[in-house]
Enzyme design. Structure first.
Site, PDB file in Angstrom:
ATOM      1  N   HIS A 186     -15.554  -3.172   0.799  1.00 56.06           N
ATOM      2  CA  HIS A 186     -15.426  -2.702  -0.404  1.00 56.06           C
ATOM      3  C   HIS A 186     -16.603  -1.980  -1.007  1.00 56.06           C
ATOM      4  O   HIS A 186     -16.748  -1.244  -1.940  1.00 56.06           O
ATOM      5  CB  HIS A 186     -14.853  -3.576  -1.376  1.00 56.06           C
ATOM      6  CG  HIS A 186     -14.407  -2.936  -2.836  1.00 56.06           C
ATOM      7  ND1 HIS A 186     -15.082  -3.398  -4.029  1.00 56.06           N
ATOM      8  CD2 HIS A 186     -13.338  -2.137  -3.281  1.00 56.06           C
ATOM      9  CE1 HIS A 186     -14.798  -2.448  -4.977  1.00 56.06           C
ATOM     10  NE2 HIS A 186     -13.871  -2.075  -4.475  1.00 56.06           N
ATOM     11  N   ARG A 221     -13.995   2.987   4.831  1.00 54.38           N
ATOM     12  CA  ARG A 221     -12.459   2.086   5.061  1.00 54.38           C
ATOM     13  C   ARG A 221     -11.269   2.796   5.397  1.00 54.38           C
ATOM     14  O   ARG A 221     -10.408   2.644   6.108  1.00 54.38           O
ATOM     15  CB  ARG A 221     -12.364   1.081   4.200  1.00 54.38           C
ATOM     16  CG  ARG A 221     -11.384   0.137   4.158  1.00 54.38           C
ATOM     17  CD  ARG A 221     -11.257  -0.811   2.840  1.00 54.38           C
ATOM     18  NE  ARG A 221     -10.297  -0.016   1.855  1.00 54.38           N
ATOM     19  CZ  ARG A 221     -10.714  -0.170   0.544  1.00 54.38           C
ATOM     20  NH1 ARG A 221     -11.485  -1.002   0.092  1.00 54.38           N
ATOM     21  NH2 ARG A 221     -10.138   0.759  -0.343  1.00 54.38           N
ATOM     22  N   TYR A 229     -12.830  -9.334  -1.184  1.00 49.41           N
ATOM     23  CA  TYR A 229     -13.446  -8.150  -0.972  1.00 49.41           C
ATOM     24  C   TYR A 229     -14.963  -8.337  -0.769  1.00 49.41           C
ATOM     25  O   TYR A 229     -15.624  -9.029  -1.131  1.00 49.41           O
ATOM     26  CB  TYR A 229     -13.548  -7.218  -2.418  1.00 49.41           C
ATOM     27  CG  TYR A 229     -12.207  -6.802  -2.505  1.00 49.41           C
ATOM     28  CD1 TYR A 229     -11.037  -7.236  -2.009  1.00 49.41           C
ATOM     29  CD2 TYR A 229     -11.891  -5.884  -3.600  1.00 49.41           C
ATOM     30  CE1 TYR A 229      -9.792  -7.029  -2.511  1.00 49.41           C
ATOM     31  CE2 TYR A 229     -10.791  -5.551  -4.306  1.00 49.41           C
ATOM     32  CZ  TYR A 229      -9.540  -5.912  -3.565  1.00 49.41           C
ATOM     33  OH  TYR A 229      -8.530  -5.600  -4.135  1.00 49.41           O
ATOM     34  N   ARG A 279     -11.831  -4.240 -13.409  1.00 51.24           N
ATOM     35  CA  ARG A 279     -10.867  -5.197 -13.032  1.00 51.24           C
ATOM     36  C   ARG A 279     -11.494  -6.511 -13.054  1.00 51.24           C
ATOM     37  O   ARG A 279     -12.662  -6.659 -12.512  1.00 51.24           O
ATOM     38  CB  ARG A 279     -10.225  -4.846 -11.626  1.00 51.24           C
ATOM     39  CG  ARG A 279      -9.666  -3.433 -11.516  1.00 51.24           C
ATOM     40  CD  ARG A 279      -8.920  -3.319 -10.318  1.00 51.24           C
ATOM     41  NE  ARG A 279      -8.790  -2.008  -9.827  1.00 51.24           N
ATOM     42  CZ  ARG A 279      -7.847  -1.206 -10.387  1.00 51.24           C
ATOM     43  NH1 ARG A 279      -6.877  -1.672 -11.097  1.00 51.24           N
ATOM     44  NH2 ARG A 279      -7.730   0.003  -9.993  1.00 51.24           N
ATOM     45  N   ASN A 327       0.761  -1.376   0.166  1.00 44.91           N
ATOM     46  CA  ASN A 327      -0.028  -0.034   0.157  1.00 44.91           C
ATOM     47  C   ASN A 327       0.894   1.296  -0.124  1.00 44.91           C
ATOM     48  O   ASN A 327       0.454   2.345  -0.722  1.00 44.91           O
ATOM     49  CB  ASN A 327      -0.917  -0.151   1.243  1.00 44.91           C
ATOM     50  CG  ASN A 327      -2.243  -0.798   1.230  1.00 44.91           C
ATOM     51  OD1 ASN A 327      -2.360  -1.404  -0.023  1.00 44.91           O
ATOM     52  ND2 ASN A 327      -2.787  -1.193   2.168  1.00 44.91           N
ATOM     53  N   ARG A 367      -6.072   1.650 -13.189  1.00 47.23           N
ATOM     54  CA  ARG A 367      -4.544   1.775 -12.516  1.00 47.23           C
ATOM     55  C   ARG A 367      -4.102   0.316 -12.365  1.00 47.23           C
ATOM     56  O   ARG A 367      -4.516  -0.434 -11.474  1.00 47.23           O
ATOM     57  CB  ARG A 367      -4.507   2.781 -11.657  1.00 47.23           C
ATOM     58  CG  ARG A 367      -3.044   3.015 -11.196  1.00 47.23           C
ATOM     59  CD  ARG A 367      -2.988   3.835 -10.083  1.00 47.23           C
ATOM     60  NE  ARG A 367      -3.585   5.361 -10.292  1.00 47.23           N
ATOM     61  CZ  ARG A 367      -4.275   5.805  -9.737  1.00 47.23           C
ATOM     62  NH1 ARG A 367      -4.966   5.349  -8.705  1.00 47.23           N
ATOM     63  NH2 ARG A 367      -4.511   7.230 -10.145  1.00 47.23           N
ATOM     64  N   HIS A 406     -16.382   3.334 -14.457  1.00 49.92           N
ATOM     65  CA  HIS A 406     -16.199   2.563 -13.113  1.00 49.92           C
ATOM     66  C   HIS A 406     -17.489   1.689 -12.792  1.00 49.92           C
ATOM     67  O   HIS A 406     -17.492   1.015 -11.716  1.00 49.92           O
ATOM     68  CB  HIS A 406     -15.909   3.453 -11.952  1.00 49.92           C
ATOM     69  CG  HIS A 406     -15.127   3.067 -10.658  1.00 49.92           C
ATOM     70  ND1 HIS A 406     -15.960   2.936  -9.549  1.00 49.92           N
ATOM     71  CD2 HIS A 406     -14.128   2.189 -10.561  1.00 49.92           C
ATOM     72  CE1 HIS A 406     -15.185   2.126  -8.911  1.00 49.92           C
ATOM     73  NE2 HIS A 406     -14.141   1.813  -9.383  1.00 49.92           N
TER      74      HIS A 406
END
EC number: 2.7.4.1
Length: 688
Positions: free
Chosen positions: A598, A570, A474, A381, A50, A411, A441
């Site tokens: 998530h 989060r 997630y 993704r 991270n 990304r 998205h």
């Protein structure tokens, strides 16, 4: 009473420091002795990866902004340079703690379990012989040290690669001696090597870092010369890239061109062995044009996140979370006729507690069904070997009209998404890349099915990606529905993404960059109005980040009006709770547990008739104004009540919850005399 200026910088927490605070909470999991030992190692490694991304993206962005306009002020009133100064202090504290946790806590604890990281000075004769053979046969043939002189300039250092700077004396075969050489460890090499059991002194899980092996046998690379010192280092580079919307004809070609340069972006950080002499450190800093605030002297491997490989190498179930089996809802019936099941009722999935398999099977069934005419899907993704993509390819080969909106600028998934786009195009699927300048998205799948004389729209909408692996890690919600208005809204959004034209009016969905932000603010204002009229008013929001300033000010007004506001955030939270006269009625908590929280939920009491929306969007500027996002209502009361019950579980958690304080720090909630309650554990239990 004097009115309070809700634009005051004092009412906002810096987003970058808030993100580092999230990493501190992740690292704290590595200290939690109630967790399995290898999971604790995992949390340490996650905090390291991270931090890599934080420097690659966030710090890199600030450094670019300094060059453009150093006087830009953040929402909390800091200049860019002031932010960078605070980041440096916080990040150095975090890195020091990471290595303390590794060296003083986790390594000794693992040794107690016969999992050992062997240092060079502890190798016995048989281990050293095996490692020397490994070096000569596996490493030596592919290592290429570069002696620095006028004919051998300093090599280009790959982003986050493992490197060594070597100090030398003596002359080589050509009479040269520059005094220094650089060695880059090829990325294909494992960073942790497991030793075989040689003798009674060896254990089943003895490991050696690649850096230790290279250190031990580095002299073999410089025949006839003397190695005075060998020090590992790693450089983190700017990994974000910019695609000029106005200067591209083909987005895929533009992205491919940028990807080729990602490994060689501007340097933003350097990690180096703590034993490295000051002269060598200064040499490297000058070479990379870095200052001391972005230098990290570390007591251990510079690529610490690679220690995560140990988790899969050690077969010790007792040191890992117990396995679980995801539930498949009975609503799908024994025959798993997804279309018949969805016609009966909306179906809500809560991953990973409930299986992601129905999502894949739904698309597979649509691919085979002779009555299905078309499938439309967004992909952000999804993974390299995605079963979702395989099902879409089969549908296209079966003659269905398949349209896929792939976000090429997701990304760190850009390369994978380019490959998936090529596979889909080869199968004759229609592939588009969304809207230039706005990341797509939204998570949507639309199946058009001919039923008698009518076309029926079946939809799957989600808060998370179509990625089976992350669906096991997630927490996300997914909704199946054939509601007529909802299906028509989804169809219109796909029409926007694939063609040209004005924005169509949507009946049920909220969509960014058009109606989502305004719609959320409107629902906040409705709660304010209820509170002012003396009615019960409450807002519960569960997201990954709260950054957008207009929404934060609206929540402040809600608090001032007496609305009870519960935020489950989060990661980043720029809202400052507990400020007298502003945010006494706002509670902000963060849940850090086995699964990455998530899902995004926006719930409003609405006079007792709760309005519950799930969304792909966080409460951030980019999600509201620079992305195509959707938020979908949970229309069925049983399902909305179920989500509200889930939210109450999180608000009741007294084991994995952290409360945000007015000063921007987080304090972990402890059960005290109350029974221990973990929201994620309760959800696992409820679906088991």
């Amino acid at each position: 009473m004097e009115s309070i200026d809700l634009n005051s910088h004092e009412l906002f927490i810096n987003r970058e420091i808030s993100l580092l605070e999230f990493n501190i909470r992740v690292l704290a999991q590595a200290l939690d002795e109630s967790l399995p030992l290898l999971e604790r190692l995992n949390y340490l490694c996650i905090s390291c990866s991270n931090l890599d991304e934080f420097y690659e993206v966030r710090v890199a962005s600030l450094l670019q902004m300094v060059e453009i306009d150093p006087n830009v002020i953040s929402s909390d009133g800091l200049t860019i340079n002031e932010q960078l100064e605070r980041i440096a202090v916080k990040a150095h504290e975090l890195v020091a703690e990471q290595y303390r946790v590794l060296n003083d806590i986790l390594i000794p604890a693992m040794e107690q379990e016969n999992i050992r990281f062997l240092r060079r000075d502890s190798w016995n004769a048989s281990q050293k012989n095996w490692l020397e053979k490994y070096f000569n046969e596996e490493l030596l043939p592919i290592l290429t040290p570069v002696g620095l002189d006028s004919a051998h300039p300093f090599p280009r250092i790959l982003n986050k690669s493992l490197n060594f700077i070597i100090s030398l004396t003596g002359k080589d075969a050509f009479g040269r001696n520059s005094g220094r050489a650089i060695l880059q460890a090829p990325r294909a090499l494992p960073r942790i090597i497991q030793l075989p059991v040689h003798d009674t002194e060896s254990g089943p899980y003895d490991f050696v870092f690649l850096s230790s092996i290279i250190h031990a046998f580095i002299t073999d690379l410089f025949n006839g010369m003397t190695v005075k010192g060998c020090y590992q280092f790693r450089v983190t580079r700017n990994s974000d890239f910019f695609v000029d919307d106005d200067a591209i004809d083909d987005l895929m070609l533009a992205v491919e061109g940028e990807l080729a340069m990602r490994n060689y972006g501007d340097e933003v950080r350097m990690e180096i062995d703590a034993n490295c002499p000051e002269e060598t450190v200064n040499f490297l800093l000058a070479r990379f044009e870095l200052t001391y605030d972005r230098l990290f002297m570390v007591n251990g491997p510079v690529n610490l996140s690679r220690a995560q490989a140990v988790y899969s190498l050690v077969e010790r179930p007792d040191l890992k979370f117990p396995p679980f089996k995801s539930n498949v809802p009975s609503a799908f019936g024994r025959n798993k006729d997804y279309f018949a099941s969805i016609r009966k009722q909306d179906i809500l999935l809560h991953h990973p507690f409930q299986s992601f398999t129905p999502v894949v099977d739904f698309i597979r069934q649509a691919a085979k069904d002779p009555d299905v005419i078309a499938i439309k899907q967004t992909l952000y993704r999804t993974g390299v070997d995605s079963p979702v993509v395989a099902a879409l390819i089969n549908a296209a080969k079966a003659g269905k009209e398949v349209t896929v909106v792939i976000e090429l600028l997701a990304r760190f998934d850009e390369k994978d998404n380019i490959g998936l786009a090529a596979k889909l195009q080869e199968a004759a699927a229609h592939v588009v890349y969304g809207v230039v300048g706005y990341k797509t998205h939204a998570k949507m799948c639309l199946v058009l099915r001919k039923e008698g004389n009518q076309l029926r729209n079946y939809v799957h909408l989600s808060t998370g990606n179509y990625h089976p692996k992350t669906a096991r890690l997630y927490t996300d919600y997914g909704l199946f529905s054939c509601d007529k208005e909802l299906g028509e809204d989804v169809r219109r959004v796909f029409m926007q993404l694939t063609s040209l034209g004005k924005v169509s009016k949507l009946n049920r969905l909220l969509q960014s960059p058009f109606t989502l932000h305004h719609g959320l603010l409107k629902m906040i204002e409705r709660e304010i109005d209820h509170a002012k009229k003396g009615k019960p008013a409450k807002i519960i929001i569960k997201v990954n980040a709260v950054v957008e300033e207009q929404a934060i000010r609206a929540l402040y007004r809600a608090s001032q009006a007496g609305v009870e506001v519960k935020l489950i955030v989060r990661g980043i939270c720029c809202l400052r709770p507990g400020v007298p006269g502003v945010s006494e009625n706002i509670e902000v908590r963060s849940i850090i547990g086995r699964f990455l929280e998530h899902n995004r939920i926006y719930a409003f009491m609405n006079g007792g008739d709760w309005a519950v929306f799930a969304a792909s969007a966080d409460l951030m500027n980019r999600n509201m104004f620079r992305r195509v996002e959707i938020s979908f209502p949970i229309i069925d009361k049983k399902l909305s009540d179920r989500i509200l019950t889930d939210l109450q579980r999180y608000l009741k958690d007294n084991s994995q919850s952290w409360l945000l304080q007015q000063d921007g720090q987080y304090h972990k909630i402890l059960p005290g005399d109350k029974p221990l309650y973990q929201a994620q554990a309760e959800l696992l239990k409820s679906f088991s």
